[in-house]
Scaffold this motif. Structure first.
Motif, mmCIF file in Angstrom:
data_model
loop_
_atom_site.group_PDB
_atom_site.id
_atom_site.type_symbol
_atom_site.label_atom_id
_atom_site.label_comp_id
_atom_site.label_asym_id
_atom_site.label_seq_id
_atom_site.Cartn_x
_atom_site.Cartn_y
_atom_site.Cartn_z
ATOM 1 N N LEU A 182 4.891 3.448 -12.967
ATOM 2 C CA LEU A 182 5.857 4.304 -13.660
ATOM 3 C C LEU A 182 6.307 3.672 -14.978
ATOM 4 N N VAL A 183 6.608 2.388 -14.938
ATOM 5 C CA VAL A 183 7.039 1.675 -16.139
ATOM 6 C C VAL A 183 5.946 1.711 -17.206
ATOM 7 N N ALA A 184 4.681 1.646 -16.774
ATOM 8 C CA ALA A 184 3.556 1.652 -17.712
ATOM 9 C C ALA A 184 3.284 3.037 -18.296
ATOM 10 N N GLY A 185 3.895 4.080 -17.722
ATOM 11 C CA GLY A 185 3.725 5.417 -18.278
ATOM 12 C C GLY A 185 3.012 6.412 -17.390
ATOM 13 N N LEU A 186 2.512 5.979 -16.236
ATOM 14 C CA LEU A 186 1.947 6.943 -15.287
ATOM 15 C C LEU A 186 3.109 7.676 -14.634
ATOM 16 N N ASP A 187 2.892 8.945 -14.290
ATOM 17 C CA ASP A 187 4.000 9.695 -13.714
ATOM 18 C C ASP A 187 3.465 10.865 -12.906
ATOM 19 N N SER A 188 4.081 11.068 -11.763
ATOM 20 C CA SER A 188 3.831 12.245 -10.943
ATOM 21 C C SER A 188 4.956 12.302 -9.921
ATOM 22 N N PRO A 189 5.211 13.470 -9.367
ATOM 23 C CA PRO A 189 6.286 13.561 -8.367
ATOM 24 C C PRO A 189 6.069 12.628 -7.170
ATOM 25 N N ALA A 190 4.848 12.577 -6.658
ATOM 26 C CA ALA A 190 4.586 11.730 -5.486
ATOM 27 C C ALA A 190 4.674 10.240 -5.838
ATOM 28 N N LEU A 191 4.269 9.881 -7.051
ATOM 29 C CA LEU A 191 4.395 8.481 -7.473
ATOM 30 C C LEU A 191 5.860 8.099 -7.559
ATOM 31 N N ARG A 192 6.688 8.976 -8.071
ATOM 32 C CA ARG A 192 8.134 8.707 -8.121
ATOM 33 C C ARG A 192 8.707 8.503 -6.716
ATOM 34 N N THR A 193 8.291 9.356 -5.788
ATOM 35 C CA THR A 193 8.776 9.247 -4.405
ATOM 36 C C THR A 193 8.342 7.917 -3.795
ATOM 37 N N LEU A 194 7.097 7.536 -4.009
ATOM 38 C CA LEU A 194 6.594 6.265 -3.486
ATOM 39 C C LEU A 194 7.359 5.093 -4.103
ATOM 40 N N ALA A 195 7.571 5.138 -5.407
ATOM 41 C CA ALA A 195 8.260 4.046 -6.096
ATOM 42 C C ALA A 195 9.723 3.918 -5.659
ATOM 43 N N ALA A 196 10.303 4.999 -5.181
ATOM 44 C CA ALA A 196 11.704 4.984 -4.777
ATOM 45 C C ALA A 196 11.933 4.472 -3.356
ATOM 46 N N CYS A 197 10.882 4.156 -2.629
ATOM 47 C CA CYS A 197 11.016 3.708 -1.235
ATOM 48 C C CYS A 197 11.767 2.379 -1.123
ATOM 49 N N THR A 198 12.597 2.298 -0.101
ATOM 50 C CA THR A 198 13.182 1.007 0.261
ATOM 51 C C THR A 198 12.144 0.237 1.062
ATOM 52 N N ALA A 233 12.284 -0.742 4.192
ATOM 53 C CA ALA A 233 12.107 -0.129 5.514
ATOM 54 C C ALA A 233 11.327 1.179 5.409
ATOM 55 N N GLU A 234 11.646 1.983 4.408
ATOM 56 C CA GLU A 234 10.926 3.243 4.230
ATOM 57 C C GLU A 234 9.442 2.989 3.929
ATOM 58 N N ALA A 235 9.173 1.971 3.130
ATOM 59 C CA ALA A 235 7.781 1.678 2.767
ATOM 60 C C ALA A 235 6.954 1.418 4.014
ATOM 61 N N GLU A 236 7.449 0.589 4.886
ATOM 62 C CA GLU A 236 6.698 0.261 6.106
ATOM 63 C C GLU A 236 6.481 1.487 6.985
ATOM 64 N N ASN A 237 7.478 2.360 7.038
ATOM 65 C CA ASN A 237 7.391 3.529 7.918
ATOM 66 C C ASN A 237 6.686 4.726 7.288
ATOM 67 N N ASP A 238 6.786 4.869 5.962
ATOM 68 C CA ASP A 238 6.352 6.102 5.315
ATOM 69 C C ASP A 238 5.130 5.977 4.420
ATOM 70 N N ILE A 239 4.581 4.792 4.266
ATOM 71 C CA ILE A 239 3.489 4.637 3.298
ATOM 72 C C ILE A 239 2.273 5.501 3.634
ATOM 73 N N LEU A 240 1.965 5.650 4.896
ATOM 74 C CA LEU A 240 0.817 6.492 5.261
ATOM 75 C C LEU A 240 1.008 7.938 4.820
ATOM 76 N N ARG A 241 2.230 8.384 4.769
ATOM 77 C CA ARG A 241 2.531 9.751 4.351
ATOM 78 C C ARG A 241 2.642 9.855 2.830
ATOM 79 N N LEU A 242 3.171 8.821 2.178
ATOM 80 C CA LEU A 242 3.459 8.907 0.746
ATOM 81 C C LEU A 242 2.328 8.453 -0.179
ATOM 82 N N LEU A 243 1.533 7.506 0.273
ATOM 83 C CA LEU A 243 0.506 6.948 -0.606
ATOM 84 C C LEU A 243 -0.603 7.936 -0.969
ATOM 85 N N PRO A 244 -1.206 8.645 -0.009
ATOM 86 C CA PRO A 244 -2.301 9.558 -0.388
ATOM 87 C C PRO A 244 -1.925 10.596 -1.457
ATOM 88 N N PRO A 245 -0.761 11.263 -1.349
ATOM 89 C CA PRO A 245 -0.436 12.225 -2.415
ATOM 90 C C PRO A 245 -0.220 11.549 -3.777
#
Length: 167
Positions: free
Chosen positions: A35-51, A53-65
Motif C-alpha cells: 500500500l505504501v508503495a502505491g498498490l491499492d485494492s479493497p482486499a489489499l486494504r483489508t489484509l493490511a488492516a489485520c491485527t 490475531a486476525e492475520a493468523e485466523n483470517d489469512i486464508l480468507r483474505l489473501l486470495p482476494p
C-alpha cells in the motif's frame, strides 16, 4: 520501493507463508508495504488492516482476494509453483532473512535434487556437508549460493500492471 517490487515481495511472502516458512503477520506487513508503495485494492486494504490475531485466523480468507485483485497468483501447481517457491526462498536470502547455508539446506530439504532450476543449490548443500574433506571453504560455497540465488531471482517472474490508487 516500486510498485513492481512491492507486488513481487507480497507474492513471495504469500508463497513463503503457504509453505510454512513465515507467519501470517509477515504477509500482512508486506501488504502494508505494498500500500505504501502505491498498490491499492479493497482486499489489499483489508489484509493490511489485520491485527496479529486476525492475520493468523483470517489469512486464508483474505489473501486470495488481495492477490487476485492485484493480478498475482502465487499458488501455482506443479513445476511452476515449485520454481516460484525456490525463487521466493532465494529472494528471502538476498533480503538478509536467511544465510546462504540456510537457503541451500531449505532448497535441498524441500525439493531434493528433483527441481532442475534449483539443482545447483541442492548440490551446494551437499558441499557444505563435506567441507572438512575438500579444498573449498565455506566462504567459497557461500559465494556460489549467492550467485545461484541471484540467478533464481532473475528467472522470469510475473508482475502485475501498476494500478491507480482508489479514491
Amino acid at each position: 520501493m516500486s510498485t513492481e517490487a512491492a507486488a513481487l515481495a507480497l507474492k513471495d511472502r504469500a508463497l513463503l507463508w503457504s509453505i510454512g516458512e513465515i507467519r501470517a503477520t509477515d504477509v500482512v506487513t508486506s501488504a502494508c508495504n505494498a500500500l505504501v508503495a502505491g498498490l491499492d485494492s479493497p482486499a489489499l486494504r483489508t489484509l493490511a488492516a489485520c491485527t496479529r490475531a486476525e492475520a493468523e485466523n483470517d489469512i486464508l480468507r483474505l489473501l486470495p482476494p488481495a492477490l487476485n485483485e492485484l493480478g498475482l497468483e502465487p499458488f501455482s501447481p506443479g513445476i511452476a509453483g515449485q520454481e516460484a517457491e525456490a525463487g521466493a526462498l532465494a529472494a528471502w536470502m538476498l533480503a538478509g532473512e536467511l544465510t546462504p547455508r540456510e537457503l541451500a539446506f531449505r532448497i535441498h530439504r524441500r525439493f531434493g535434487h528433483e527441481l532442475p532450476l534449483a539443482e545447483r543449490l541442492a548440490e551446494l548443500d551437499d558441499e557444505y556437508d563435506t567441507l572438512e574433506y575438500g579444498d573449498r571453504t565455506a566462504a567459497q560455497v557461500d559465494a556460489d549460493v549467492l550467485a545461484e540465488a541471484l540467478r533464481l531471482t532473475q528467472h522470469p517472474r510475473v508482475t502485475p500492471e501498476p494500478t491507480a490508487p482508489l479514491t
